[in-house]
Design a protein around this motif. Structure first.
Motif, mmCIF file in Angstrom:
data_model
loop_
_atom_site.group_PDB
_atom_site.id
_atom_site.type_symbol
_atom_site.label_atom_id
_atom_site.label_comp_id
_atom_site.label_asym_id
_atom_site.label_seq_id
_atom_site.Cartn_x
_atom_site.Cartn_y
_atom_site.Cartn_z
ATOM 1 N N THR A 741 0.835 -1.203 0.000
ATOM 2 C CA THR A 741 0.000 0.000 0.000
ATOM 3 C C THR A 741 0.867 1.251 0.000
ATOM 4 O O THR A 741 0.608 2.210 -0.748
ATOM 5 C CB THR A 741 -0.927 0.003 1.232
ATOM 6 N N ALA A 742 1.904 1.260 0.820
ATOM 7 C CA ALA A 742 2.796 2.418 0.890
ATOM 8 C C ALA A 742 3.513 2.643 -0.442
ATOM 9 O O ALA A 742 3.705 3.788 -0.875
ATOM 10 C CB ALA A 742 3.810 2.221 2.017
ATOM 11 N N PRO A 755 -7.234 9.843 -4.776
ATOM 12 C CA PRO A 755 -7.708 8.774 -3.872
ATOM 13 C C PRO A 755 -8.570 7.748 -4.601
ATOM 14 O O PRO A 755 -8.517 6.556 -4.278
ATOM 15 C CB PRO A 755 -8.513 9.546 -2.817
ATOM 16 N N PHE A 756 -9.346 8.211 -5.583
ATOM 17 C CA PHE A 756 -10.180 7.286 -6.358
ATOM 18 C C PHE A 756 -9.298 6.277 -7.105
ATOM 19 O O PHE A 756 -9.558 5.074 -7.103
ATOM 20 C CB PHE A 756 -11.035 8.065 -7.357
ATOM 21 N N GLY A 757 -8.228 6.790 -7.749
ATOM 22 C CA GLY A 757 -7.321 5.899 -8.467
ATOM 23 C C GLY A 757 -6.604 4.946 -7.535
ATOM 24 O O GLY A 757 -6.418 3.766 -7.854
ATOM 25 N N LEU A 758 -6.201 5.454 -6.382
ATOM 26 C CA LEU A 758 -5.514 4.608 -5.410
ATOM 27 C C LEU A 758 -6.450 3.510 -4.903
ATOM 28 O O LEU A 758 -6.050 2.347 -4.774
ATOM 29 C CB LEU A 758 -5.028 5.461 -4.234
ATOM 30 N N ALA A 759 -7.706 3.881 -4.656
ATOM 31 C CA ALA A 759 -8.691 2.895 -4.206
ATOM 32 C C ALA A 759 -8.876 1.801 -5.245
ATOM 33 O O ALA A 759 -8.956 0.611 -4.917
ATOM 34 C CB ALA A 759 -10.026 3.587 -3.920
ATOM 35 N N LYS A 771 -8.072 8.477 3.316
ATOM 36 C CA LYS A 771 -7.454 8.533 4.643
ATOM 37 C C LYS A 771 -5.958 8.251 4.557
ATOM 38 O O LYS A 771 -5.149 8.918 5.217
ATOM 39 C CB LYS A 771 -8.138 7.508 5.559
ATOM 40 N N TYR A 772 -5.571 7.262 3.735
ATOM 41 C CA TYR A 772 -4.149 6.949 3.557
ATOM 42 C C TYR A 772 -3.390 8.166 2.996
ATOM 43 O O TYR A 772 -2.286 8.490 3.451
ATOM 44 C CB TYR A 772 -3.977 5.768 2.597
ATOM 45 N N ASP A 774 -4.239 11.340 3.202
ATOM 46 C CA ASP A 774 -4.161 12.383 4.236
ATOM 47 C C ASP A 774 -3.075 12.062 5.249
ATOM 48 O O ASP A 774 -2.310 12.948 5.669
ATOM 49 C CB ASP A 774 -5.510 12.523 4.939
ATOM 50 N N LEU A 775 -3.013 10.792 5.670
ATOM 51 C CA LEU A 775 -1.969 10.386 6.618
ATOM 52 C C LEU A 775 -0.576 10.592 6.030
ATOM 53 O O LEU A 775 0.354 11.041 6.713
ATOM 54 C CB LEU A 775 -2.160 8.914 7.008
ATOM 55 N N TYR A 776 -0.439 10.266 4.734
ATOM 56 C CA TYR A 776 0.858 10.437 4.062
ATOM 57 C C TYR A 776 1.292 11.899 4.133
ATOM 58 O O TYR A 776 2.433 12.212 4.483
ATOM 59 C CB TYR A 776 0.747 9.971 2.610
ATOM 60 N N PHE A 777 0.361 12.795 3.787
ATOM 61 C CA PHE A 777 0.723 14.211 3.767
ATOM 62 C C PHE A 777 0.961 14.763 5.171
ATOM 63 O O PHE A 777 1.733 15.712 5.353
ATOM 64 C CB PHE A 777 -0.359 15.021 3.052
ATOM 65 N N GLN A 778 0.300 14.177 6.170
ATOM 66 C CA GLN A 778 0.589 14.595 7.539
ATOM 67 C C GLN A 778 2.007 14.211 7.941
ATOM 68 O O GLN A 778 2.696 14.960 8.645
ATOM 69 C CB GLN A 778 -0.415 13.938 8.497
ATOM 70 N N ARG A 779 2.437 13.021 7.488
ATOM 71 C CA ARG A 779 3.774 12.551 7.841
ATOM 72 C C ARG A 779 4.857 13.214 6.969
ATOM 73 O O ARG A 779 5.990 13.380 7.410
ATOM 74 C CB ARG A 779 3.865 11.030 7.665
ATOM 75 N N TYR A 780 4.481 13.563 5.730
ATOM 76 C CA TYR A 780 5.438 14.186 4.803
ATOM 77 C C TYR A 780 4.877 15.522 4.317
ATOM 78 O O TYR A 780 4.537 15.686 3.140
ATOM 79 C CB TYR A 780 5.715 13.264 3.614
ATOM 80 N N PRO A 781 4.801 16.515 5.194
ATOM 81 C CA PRO A 781 4.189 17.797 4.807
ATOM 82 C C PRO A 781 4.962 18.525 3.711
ATOM 83 O O PRO A 781 4.382 19.307 2.950
ATOM 84 C CB PRO A 781 4.196 18.600 6.111
ATOM 85 N N GLY A 782 6.253 18.272 3.616
ATOM 86 C CA GLY A 782 7.043 18.927 2.566
ATOM 87 C C GLY A 782 6.604 18.522 1.172
ATOM 88 O O GLY A 782 6.700 19.309 0.225
ATOM 89 N N VAL A 783 6.106 17.292 1.042
ATOM 90 C CA VAL A 783 5.640 16.825 -0.268
ATOM 91 C C VAL A 783 4.394 17.593 -0.682
ATOM 92 O O VAL A 783 4.282 18.051 -1.819
ATOM 93 C CB VAL A 783 5.361 15.311 -0.234
#
Length: 913
Positions: A741-742, A755-759, A771-772, A774-783
């Motif tokens: 998934t990552a 998100p639609f494509g990822l789903a 949700k995934y 959003d979590l990614y961007f929370q962990r990697y805000p620079g991206v």
């Protein structure tokens, strides 16, 4: 007075398509296509000036279906969708026509032809003279004493007698004529094998289609049989060809008067489109000057700049040693010369020199024929004598050489024993570096674009098809004009393009440090070729054929009977008719789609779609590789020699052709088996070296995200690290599915996946995918910050850049159409990474090639495939090669994270990768 009243009706849709295909492609400084809009507006201005109408309307097709689609499901079905760079010009054209005050009509559910027909007949009945400006032959049915057709692009006019002269039938017979002949552009069936002459003959003899049908029994031969067999379709064809001239219109023809132009809106439109001449003409000189000063200083090639005046031509044929001696002396004293070759083949491994052309000043060119051997050809200087005389010029770094596709010329000269040096200015690459997305970079395209010249086509000199001649069989006088023209145009183009590159130092640096130095590297790779085991490939072809037959039997069992697996129509009937599978998506013609992504979705639940996908995959491998590659082994070298194309992909990536060796699948066992046929000679081995996760590393560099920088800096498994961050876990507790998934998130975001494509890819709910993300961007805000800033900058500038300054123009970044705009925004995020990766591996190739040349190591660089380089080396020196290649590839760019290179050794390419 009534007889002098005039209505002009313009086929706006026809104008737009014809301008797009007939005129040179132009873009503004933002990289937005503008050529078709400019062409239509100029034609409209010319038409108004020449016709001075009392009333006028510009009529366009409205989107959506019409009554003809209801009559015939396949009406216009074969037409390709409007190209993106034409679609993006439609709204600016509509806006411009309206701002000019010209009545502009689009009627829902009705084709423009029917609107024009209705208005034309209404106006003619009221005593107006009607001019229809079109190139559409269907409109000929409207012609009468009051209605005339005008073709603005050719200047021709068709009245009643003109229609008879052109089609050999009268206007009132045109519908019957079209019903018999059919129309491939509209998919009107007609009668098979009945062409214009036969249709005109029958209508001349019998008068009408009904009378032709009445006498069908007496028409002999195969064509008569076809008529009788196709009579059921005739009435449908007639209905499809007949214009509906009783359309209910909200706009009476009497109201179609030219209004006052909206000068502020025109100023806004023409300033953005950079139509300075039209601005002066319509709005005023001050506005045009203001537009010129406000145009982006980053304009790649001053697309709106005036075409230079034609240069007088003086093309000389050199047939004597004395004349050649004079030219050689001039060439030796020149700083820059233009070069072109006449050859026997477009294939660099087969081509021999027929003649050579040189130019020092635009318009003045010498052509030296050497090997024209047609009956009656005049005596020529021998090839050996000419090349010997020219060797000091060709093999010296001075004078500098200008030419189109200098790599090909270097190949051909090398075959003749000449090492071309000083090949500094390739106009194909100059055009490409200036603006890779603006147009194709063939000589004909860039000559039309920058010089307004349509070069002599090879077919007009040598003919077409099976009877096409080689240049050695073409008359010397004809060949002189053809071969000399390319040398002439190359010099003229260089003098236009190079100052523009000099005005953009980053792009000039890109040309001088990457694209031009790569030419000799690619030439050596192409010359080396790669050894291929043809017997192994032929064996694999047999095995694939057996596997395809097995799948075919399984598919018949799943379908309940035999059908053609290669027929989309039969597949539609079986999947959605017989088996009743759900329709995921429809084609533009309303048919259930059997595209790859549709089958992939269905394959998750049904057996037959999975079998079809397997069959297609094996069929493609067989036809593209295992059948074809053995036929492309060069008889002299026993190797396959691809051609690397630098000026194709907008991102800077190299393309491989004839054969394409970059798309051999690696993710399937069958694809990897094909790579097993790429082998090393006895005593040698294959070494493959490729960048690990280079685009993710570039993302870390560009975004400066601390989490990514740390993960790569510590050489952690980036997908494992991402999974741990997103799912708030320790590295040792991440499962294989969570890592997968990552990985999908990491690569999906680079390519702008929603998100639609990822789903869809992960087979999960859209809310979970969101949700995934959003979590990614929370962990990697620079991206996220990088993505937002890049999108904004792209909207402002119209382009994005790679780390090394390569510009990637985004024609649709400010498009009104949301789908086009969003696609351009996704490209804005991905293009800097793809482009930087392309620049890095090109820099690596240059450095590795330089080291190989200097070290004299018995090794050769054979292939470049995306982020991978493939070598052939003596087996005992493989580790030494890997050590140096790793060092050079890792040092090809200084990023905030290290570049990692994986390498392997094997008897074949599959083992080494």
């Amino acid at each position: 007075m009534a007889a002098q009243r005039k209505l002009v009706l313009v086929d706006g849709s026809g104008y737009l398509y014809r301008a797009f295909h007939a005129l040179p492609p132009l873009t503004n400084s933002r990289g937005e296509p503008t050529g078709a809009v400019l062409g239509v507006l100029n034609m409209l201005q010319k038409l108004r000036k020449e016709e001075t109408p009392d009333l006028i309307a510009v009529v366009f097709d409205a989107p959506g279906k019409t009554f003809r689609d209801a009559l015939f499901e396949s009406y216009k079905a074969q037409r390709t969708p409007m190209p993106d760079d034409l679609r993006s010009q439609l709204q600016p054209l509509l806006d411009s026509v309206n701002a000019l005050g010209l009545p502009c009509l689009r009627v829902d559910g009705v084709e423009a032809d029917d609107v024009i027909g209705t208005l034309a007949q209404q106006a003619a009945a009221q005593g107006y003279d009607v001019i229809i400006s079109t190139g559409d032959k269907d409109m000929a049915q409207l012609v009468n004493d009051r209605i005339t057709l005008v073709n603005t692009m050719t200047g021709s006019r068709l009245n009643r007698e003109g229609v008879k002269a052109k089609f050999d039938v009268y206007p009132e017979q045109i519908v019957d004529y079209l019903a018999l002949v059919g129309d491939t552009s509209d998919n009107i069936p007609g009668i098979p094998k009945v062409g214009p002459k036969t249709a005109a003959k029958w209508l001349g003899e019998y008068g009408t289609l009904d009378k032709v049908v009445e006498n069908a029994a007496s028409i002999t031969g195969k064509v008569g049989e076809n008529l009788r067999a196709g009579m059921k379709e005739l009435e449908l064809s007639r209905k499809l060809a007949t214009l509906d001239c009783n359309v209910k219109l909200d706009t009476p023809f009497e109201t179609l008067r030219v209004g006052e132009p909206d000068r502020e809106r025109l100023k806004e439109l023409f300033t953005r489109l950079e139509f300075r001449a039209l601005l002066r003409q319509v709005v005023g000189g001050d506005a045009a000057d203001e537009a010129a000063s406000s145009a982006s200083p980053a304009a790649p090639a001053a697309e709106g700049a005036p075409i230079p005046a034609p240069v007088p031509r003086n093309y000389e044929t050199v047939l004597t040693a004395a004349a050649l001696e004079i030219w050689v002396a001039q060439l030796k004293s020149a700083n820059v010369i233009s070069l072109n070759l006449a050859t026997t083949s477009a294939g660099y491994m087969q081509a021999d020199i027929v003649g050579i052309a040189f130019s020092i000043e635009p318009g003045t060119v010498a052509y030296v024929p050497m090997s024209h051997d047609y009956p009656g050809a005049p005596a020529q200087l021998s090839r050996d004598a000419v090349l010997q005389a020219l060797r000091p010029v060709l093999e010296s770094e001075q004078p500098l050489k200008v030419g189109y596709d200098l790599k090909y010329k270097g190949h051909v000269l090398k075959r003749a024993g000449i090492e071309l040096r000083g090949d500094k200015f390739d106009i194909m690459l100059e055009s490409y570096v200036l603006n890779s997305t603006a147009t194709k970079h063939e000589l004909s395209a860039i000559s039309r674009r920058y010089l307004g010249i349509d070069p002599i086509a090879y077919e007009s000199v040598a003919g077409k098809g099976a009877k096409q001649l080689q240049l050695n069989q073409v008359g010397i006088d004809v060949a002189t004009n053809f071969v000399a023209e390319e040398a002439d145009l190359a010099l003229q183009l260089h003098r236009l393009l190079w100052p523009r590159l000099e005005g953009l130092p980053a792009l000039q640096g890109l040309y001088e440090t990457i694209e031009q130095p790569l030419l000799p590297v690619l030439l050596r790779m192409e010359q080396a070729g790669v050894l291929l085991d043809g017997d192994l490939l032929r064996k694999q072809s047999g095995e694939l054929a057996t596997r395809m037959r097995e799948i075919e039997s399984q598919a018949y069992a799943a379908a309940g009977g035999p059908f053609s697996l290669e027929s989309p129509k039969q597949l539609q009937e079986v999947l959605f008719g017989k088996l009743g599978l759900p329709v995921i998506r429809k084609t533009p013609t309303g048919q259930p789609s059997t595209a790859e992504d549709v089958l992939e979705e269905l394959a998750a639940s049904y057996e037959l779609p999975k079998l079809i996908m397997d069959y297609r995959a094996f069929a493609k491998l067989k036809s593209t590789y295992t059948d074809k590659l053995p036929l492309q082994i060069n008889r002299s070298t026993q190797r396959v020699h691809t051609c690397y194309q630098q000026a194709i992909a907008a991102t800077g990536r190299l393309s491989s052709a004839d054969p394409n060796l970059q798309n051999i699948p690696i993710r399937t066992p069958e694809g990897r088996r094909i790579r097993q046929a790429f082998v090393a000679p006895s005593g040698q081995c294959i070494v493959a070296a490729d960048y690990s996760q280079i685009e993710l590393r570039i993302m870390a560099h560009l975004s400066g995200d601390e989490g990514l920088l740390q993960a790569f800096g510590e050489d952690r498994d980036i997908h494992l690290a991402t999974a741990a961050e997103v799912f708030s876990m320790t590295l040792d507790t991440v499962s294989a599915d969570q890592r997968r998934t990552a990985k999908m998130i990491n690569f999906g975001l680079i390519y702008g996946m929603s998100p639609f494509g990822l789903a869809s890819r992960l087979g999960i709910e859209r809310s979970v995918a969101a949700k995934y993300v959003d979590l990614y961007f929370q962990r990697y805000p620079g991206v996220r910050r990088y993505m937002d800033e890049t999108r904004q900058l792209a909207h402002e500038r119209g382009y994005v850049e790679t780390v090394f300054g390569r510009r990637l123009y985004l024609n649709d970044i400010n498009a009104r159409n949301a789908g086009l705009r969003q696609a351009a925004e996704r490209a804005a995020i991905n293009a800097p990474m793809q482009g930087t990766a392309a620049d890095i591996i090109k820099r690596a190739m240059i450095q590795v090639d330089h080291w190989l040349q200097q070290s004299k190591l018995p090794a050769r660089l054979l292939l470049q495939v995306h982020d991978e380089l493939v070598f052939e080396v003596r087996r005992d020196l493989a580790e030494d090669l890997i050590a140096h290649v790793r060092e050079l590839m890792s040092g090809a760019a200084e990023l905030r994270v290290p570049l990692k290179v994986d390498a392997g050794i094997g008897e074949n390419w599959d083992e080494a990768h």
